[in-house]
Structures are given as C-alpha cells and as structure tokens.
Design a protein around this motif. Structure first.
Motif, PDB file in Angstrom:
ATOM      1  N   HIS A   3      37.450  47.862  38.809  1.00 49.52           N
ATOM      2  CA  HIS A   3      37.835  47.421  39.966  1.00 49.52           C
ATOM      3  C   HIS A   3      37.985  45.816  39.725  1.00 49.52           C
ATOM      4  O   HIS A   3      36.944  45.321  39.332  1.00 49.52           O
ATOM      5  CB  HIS A   3      37.204  47.372  41.234  1.00 49.52           C
ATOM      6  CG  HIS A   3      37.214  48.982  41.740  1.00 49.52           C
ATOM      7  ND1 HIS A   3      38.101  49.643  42.375  1.00 49.52           N
ATOM      8  CD2 HIS A   3      36.069  49.839  41.176  1.00 49.52           C
ATOM      9  CE1 HIS A   3      37.767  50.920  42.400  1.00 49.52           C
ATOM     10  NE2 HIS A   3      36.559  51.256  42.015  1.00 49.52           N
ATOM     11  N   THR A   5      39.143  41.886  41.666  1.00 56.78           N
ATOM     12  CA  THR A   5      39.655  41.083  42.505  1.00 56.78           C
ATOM     13  C   THR A   5      39.935  39.580  42.304  1.00 56.78           C
ATOM     14  O   THR A   5      38.932  38.963  41.606  1.00 56.78           O
ATOM     15  CB  THR A   5      38.492  40.913  43.710  1.00 56.78           C
ATOM     16  OG1 THR A   5      38.048  42.197  44.159  1.00 56.78           O
ATOM     17  CG2 THR A   5      38.989  40.227  45.041  1.00 56.78           C
ATOM     18  N   GLU A   7      40.716  36.100  43.639  1.00 57.43           N
ATOM     19  CA  GLU A   7      40.829  35.256  44.780  1.00 57.43           C
ATOM     20  C   GLU A   7      41.640  33.741  44.249  1.00 57.43           C
ATOM     21  O   GLU A   7      41.210  33.323  43.234  1.00 57.43           O
ATOM     22  CB  GLU A   7      39.648  34.876  45.327  1.00 57.43           C
ATOM     23  CG  GLU A   7      38.810  36.168  45.888  1.00 57.43           C
ATOM     24  CD  GLU A   7      37.499  35.847  46.479  1.00 57.43           C
ATOM     25  OE1 GLU A   7      37.481  35.562  47.708  1.00 57.43           O
ATOM     26  OE2 GLU A   7      36.547  35.959  45.811  1.00 57.43           O
ATOM     27  N   LYS A  41      42.516  49.098  38.984  1.00 59.82           N
ATOM     28  CA  LYS A  41      42.818  48.409  40.182  1.00 59.82           C
ATOM     29  C   LYS A  41      42.673  46.964  40.593  1.00 59.82           C
ATOM     30  O   LYS A  41      41.500  46.678  40.331  1.00 59.82           O
ATOM     31  CB  LYS A  41      42.034  49.091  41.474  1.00 59.82           C
ATOM     32  CG  LYS A  41      42.398  50.695  41.455  1.00 59.82           C
ATOM     33  CD  LYS A  41      41.553  51.423  42.383  1.00 59.82           C
ATOM     34  CE  LYS A  41      40.512  52.370  41.734  1.00 59.82           C
ATOM     35  NZ  LYS A  41      40.527  52.679  40.406  1.00 59.82           N
ATOM     36  N   THR A  42      43.422  46.331  40.935  1.00 57.42           N
ATOM     37  CA  THR A  42      43.355  44.850  41.083  1.00 57.42           C
ATOM     38  C   THR A  42      43.993  44.423  42.333  1.00 57.42           C
ATOM     39  O   THR A  42      45.071  44.897  42.656  1.00 57.42           O
ATOM     40  CB  THR A  42      44.238  43.966  40.119  1.00 57.42           C
ATOM     41  OG1 THR A  42      43.521  44.488  38.714  1.00 57.42           O
ATOM     42  CG2 THR A  42      44.068  42.712  40.057  1.00 57.42           C
ATOM     43  N   ARG A  43      43.089  43.791  43.166  1.00 50.89           N
ATOM     44  CA  ARG A  43      43.403  43.315  44.440  1.00 50.89           C
ATOM     45  C   ARG A  43      43.692  41.622  44.387  1.00 50.89           C
ATOM     46  O   ARG A  43      42.880  40.917  43.849  1.00 50.89           O
ATOM     47  CB  ARG A  43      42.452  43.293  45.414  1.00 50.89           C
ATOM     48  CG  ARG A  43      42.536  44.939  45.814  1.00 50.89           C
ATOM     49  CD  ARG A  43      41.223  45.279  46.738  1.00 50.89           C
ATOM     50  NE  ARG A  43      39.822  45.085  46.278  1.00 50.89           N
ATOM     51  CZ  ARG A  43      39.358  45.710  45.179  1.00 50.89           C
ATOM     52  NH1 ARG A  43      39.826  46.725  44.720  1.00 50.89           N
ATOM     53  NH2 ARG A  43      37.857  45.487  45.030  1.00 50.89           N
ATOM     54  N   VAL A  45      43.880  38.111  46.473  1.00 51.88           N
ATOM     55  CA  VAL A  45      43.560  37.705  48.042  1.00 51.88           C
ATOM     56  C   VAL A  45      43.858  36.079  47.806  1.00 51.88           C
ATOM     57  O   VAL A  45      43.148  35.585  47.030  1.00 51.88           O
ATOM     58  CB  VAL A  45      41.768  38.118  48.299  1.00 51.88           C
ATOM     59  CG1 VAL A  45      41.599  37.367  49.549  1.00 51.88           C
ATOM     60  CG2 VAL A  45      41.444  39.441  47.968  1.00 51.88           C
TER      61      VAL A  45
END
Length: 124
Positions: A3, A5, A7, A41-43, A45
């Motif tokens: 995972h 994230t 930002e 999975k990459t988010r 933000v």
C-alpha cells in the motif's frame, strides 16, 4: 499489498505526473522489493492547506509513504526508497517558483497481524 500513499501540495498538481510515477513506483515495488504487481495499491492525496517551513507560499512537498509486509532487509528497504525518490524526481516537472521537499518513508506491516482479501472478478 503493498500500500502506498502519495501526499502532495496542490500547487504541484500539474507538475506531478501521477500516472507515470504510479507506474514507476509499482515497477520498483515489484523489482526491488519483490512485491506482487496485482496487489500494489497507490492513493494520491492532494493537499491545498499546508504549512511548510516558515509558511510562505513558495514551499511545496511530495511525501510517499509505503507500507510493506515485514521481512525485507535494510539494504532492500534502502534500495527501494532510493528508487522511489529517483522516480518521484523524474516524474515531477521543474517548478523553480517552489522550494519542493521530497521524502519517502517505508513502514513494515506485521505479517502476523495483516489481513487482506481480494474478491474474485465477476464474469460480466
């Protein structure tokens, strides 16, 4: 798994090539850290309300936080964070109007405690 994230300052929205960076990131997670491509999975933000350094508007940042199942050596972890930082710089266009801070943090997830499940794809 893994995972990630990402930002980033809203002022870098046009400079950060998210699809290209995401592809390079997932490739590094697989080739350097032995991750599973189908599980990456990459988010992304975007933050429009940040206070960086002295608060002046010419500061910007991109921070990548990666969570991987535990068990990788310190050398593999360091190689991965260096590869991710290089990809981040490669896929962020120059922004001389901003002092951009780039950072990468890698965290271990406890193999004994982590639970994940993927539903099988339905036939349509």
């Amino acid at each position: 798994m893994p995972h990630t994230t990402v930002e980033y300052s809203g002022t870098l929205a046009e400079a950060l090539d998210r699809p290209a960076f995401g592809k390079a990131l997932h490739e590094a997670l697989v080739t350097v850290a032995g991750g599973r491509a189908g599980g990456c999975k990459t988010r992304f933000v975007r933050h429009d309300d940040l206070w960086i350094a002295d608060g002046s508007p010419h500061h910007a940042m991109v921070h990548v936080e990666i969570s991987l199942l535990s068990g990788r050596t310190p050398e593999v972890k360091r190689a991965l964070t260096e590869a991710v930082l290089a990809a981040l710089r490669e896929h962020t266009a120059p922004t001389p109007q901003y002092a951009v801070q780039f950072s990468v943090d890698l965290r271990d997830l406890d193999r004994e405690a982590y639970v994940g499940h993927q539903e099988p794809e339905s036939a349509s």
